[in-house]
Write an enzyme that holds these catalytic residues in place. Structure first.
Site, PDB file in Angstrom:
ATOM      1  N   PRO A  96       0.824  -1.209   0.000  1.00  0.00           N
ATOM      2  CA  PRO A  96       0.000   0.000   0.000  1.00  0.00           C
ATOM      3  C   PRO A  96       0.862   1.265   0.000  1.00  0.00           C
ATOM      4  O   PRO A  96       0.391   2.353  -0.306  1.00  0.00           O
ATOM      5  CB  PRO A  96      -0.820  -0.117   1.293  1.00  0.00           C
ATOM      6  CG  PRO A  96      -0.184  -1.173   2.100  1.00  0.00           C
ATOM      7  CD  PRO A  96       0.619  -2.030   1.189  1.00  0.00           C
ATOM      8  N   ARG A 154      -1.749  -8.709 -21.157  1.00  0.00           N
ATOM      9  CA  ARG A 154      -2.619  -8.366 -22.288  1.00  0.00           C
ATOM     10  C   ARG A 154      -1.899  -7.495 -23.316  1.00  0.00           C
ATOM     11  O   ARG A 154      -2.356  -7.346 -24.444  1.00  0.00           O
ATOM     12  CB  ARG A 154      -3.891  -7.688 -21.828  1.00  0.00           C
ATOM     13  CG  ARG A 154      -3.716  -6.293 -21.270  1.00  0.00           C
ATOM     14  CD  ARG A 154      -5.002  -5.748 -20.715  1.00  0.00           C
ATOM     15  NE  ARG A 154      -5.969  -5.424 -21.739  1.00  0.00           N
ATOM     16  CZ  ARG A 154      -5.988  -4.267 -22.425  1.00  0.00           C
ATOM     17  NH1 ARG A 154      -5.072  -3.345 -22.186  1.00  0.00           N
ATOM     18  NH2 ARG A 154      -6.909  -4.028 -23.337  1.00  0.00           N
ATOM     19  N   GLU A 180       1.849  -7.475   7.899  1.00  0.00           N
ATOM     20  CA  GLU A 180       2.131  -6.052   7.735  1.00  0.00           C
ATOM     21  C   GLU A 180       3.172  -5.806   6.649  1.00  0.00           C
ATOM     22  O   GLU A 180       3.625  -4.680   6.458  1.00  0.00           O
ATOM     23  CB  GLU A 180       2.631  -5.461   9.066  1.00  0.00           C
ATOM     24  CG  GLU A 180       1.592  -5.438  10.176  1.00  0.00           C
ATOM     25  CD  GLU A 180       0.356  -4.662   9.784  1.00  0.00           C
ATOM     26  OE1 GLU A 180      -0.748  -5.211   9.931  1.00  0.00           O
ATOM     27  OE2 GLU A 180       0.489  -3.514   9.293  1.00  0.00           O
ATOM     28  N   ASP A 195      -7.545   1.306 -25.914  1.00  0.00           N
ATOM     29  CA  ASP A 195      -8.379   1.253 -24.710  1.00  0.00           C
ATOM     30  C   ASP A 195      -8.100   2.463 -23.828  1.00  0.00           C
ATOM     31  O   ASP A 195      -7.289   3.320 -24.151  1.00  0.00           O
ATOM     32  CB  ASP A 195      -8.188  -0.063 -23.967  1.00  0.00           C
ATOM     33  CG  ASP A 195      -6.751  -0.278 -23.559  1.00  0.00           C
ATOM     34  OD1 ASP A 195      -6.427  -1.399 -23.151  1.00  0.00           O
ATOM     35  OD2 ASP A 195      -5.962   0.677 -23.646  1.00  0.00           O
TER      36      ASP A 195
END
Ligand SMILES: N#Cc1c(-c2ccc3ccn(Cc4ccncc4)c3c2)n[nH]c1N
Length: 243
Positions: free
Chosen positions: A88, A158, A115, A173
């Site tokens: 994060p 992709r 963590e 896209d």
């Protein structure tokens, strides 16, 4: 491209064997290997975590186990490889990141839990000459790195030649031109009294391109004005600015 994923939950990565990615692996367009981190433990409990120095909530993943795992999966040496650590606290993973990684020969993903992973594992990898990217897929907190790896592997794979049926899909896209893509329609022409916009059925390719660009600009301005602000000065022409 070869992709290795190290995790304590190998089954979390089973979706990489499904659908488009599964077919790409079967066709030899990329290799994916998933490794159970507990393979590199030596105690009866197969411990991979321990209490954090300095106190605080949760547990931290032990450096010894990760060190042995990465020594084997990502040995130092001339091969170009990139170690990706979802966290994060990472730099944002974006389409630009995916495009850059699509040129790599090897990607190794380290899925943390608890963590996170003892910082020395990353320091040691960098000291061994390995490129290490700490990245985040978004401003929210997950329980571990596996879901982030699924996202990133799909976004990168992709873009590899031959993976998508039509290469134009990746070229056109969202984010490919810095804008969000506009709305899409297919048959029937009218559904629940809702009609497909006439311009899309008219066959005038210039008018269709203009309409699509206008819808993309409107949607981007409404949902992601930050993307408009990030465009290079010459990205929008007079017709774009009139939208
Ligand atoms: N990419 C990414 C992520 C993660 C993420 C990724 C790896 C790990 C390993 C462990 N955790 C749990 C945790 C760790 C530290 N602080 C709080 C929770 C993770 C979360 N959360 N949100 C994202 N966008």
């Amino acid at each position: 491209m070869r992709i290795d994923v190290v995790t304590i939950f190998p089954a979390y990565l089973d979706p990489l064997r499904e659908a488009l990615l599964g077919r790409a692996v079967e066709r030899g367009l990329l290799e994916i290997a998933v490794h159970d981190l507990r393979r590199w433990t030596h105690d009866v409990h197969q411990a991979v975590d321990d209490a954090p120095y300095g106190g605080g909530p949760g547990m931290v993943m032990r450096p010894q186990v990760w060190g042995e795992a990465l020594d084997e999966v990502l040995p130092a040496g001339p091969q170009p490889a990139r170690l990706v650590v979802p966290t994060p606290a990472g730099r944002p993973f974006t389409q630009t990141t995916a495009r850059a990684w699509a040129d790599e020969q090897r990607l190794v993903f380290a899925c943390g839990r608890y963590e996170g992973i003892d910082e020395r594992v990353l320091l040691d990898a960098r000291a061994r000459g390995i490129e290490v990217d700490e990245v985040s897929i978004g401003d929210y907190v997950l329980v571990g790195g596996e879901v982030a790896v699924l996202v990133m592997v799909e976004a990168v794979a992709r873009l590899l030649p031959g993976v998508l049926g039509n290469p134009r899909s990746a070229a056109e896209d969202s984010f490919s031109d810095g804008l969000l893509e506009g709305p899409s329609y297919t048959r029937p022409e009218t559904w629940r009294e809702l009609a497909v916009p006439d311009v899309l059925r008219g066959g005038n390719h210039a008018a269709i391109a203009r309409w699509r660009r206008d819808r993309a600009l409107e949607r981007t301005r409404d949902r992601r004005p930050d993307l408009l602000d990030a465009l290079p000065p010459d990205a929008l022409d007079a017709a774009d600015r009139a939208v």
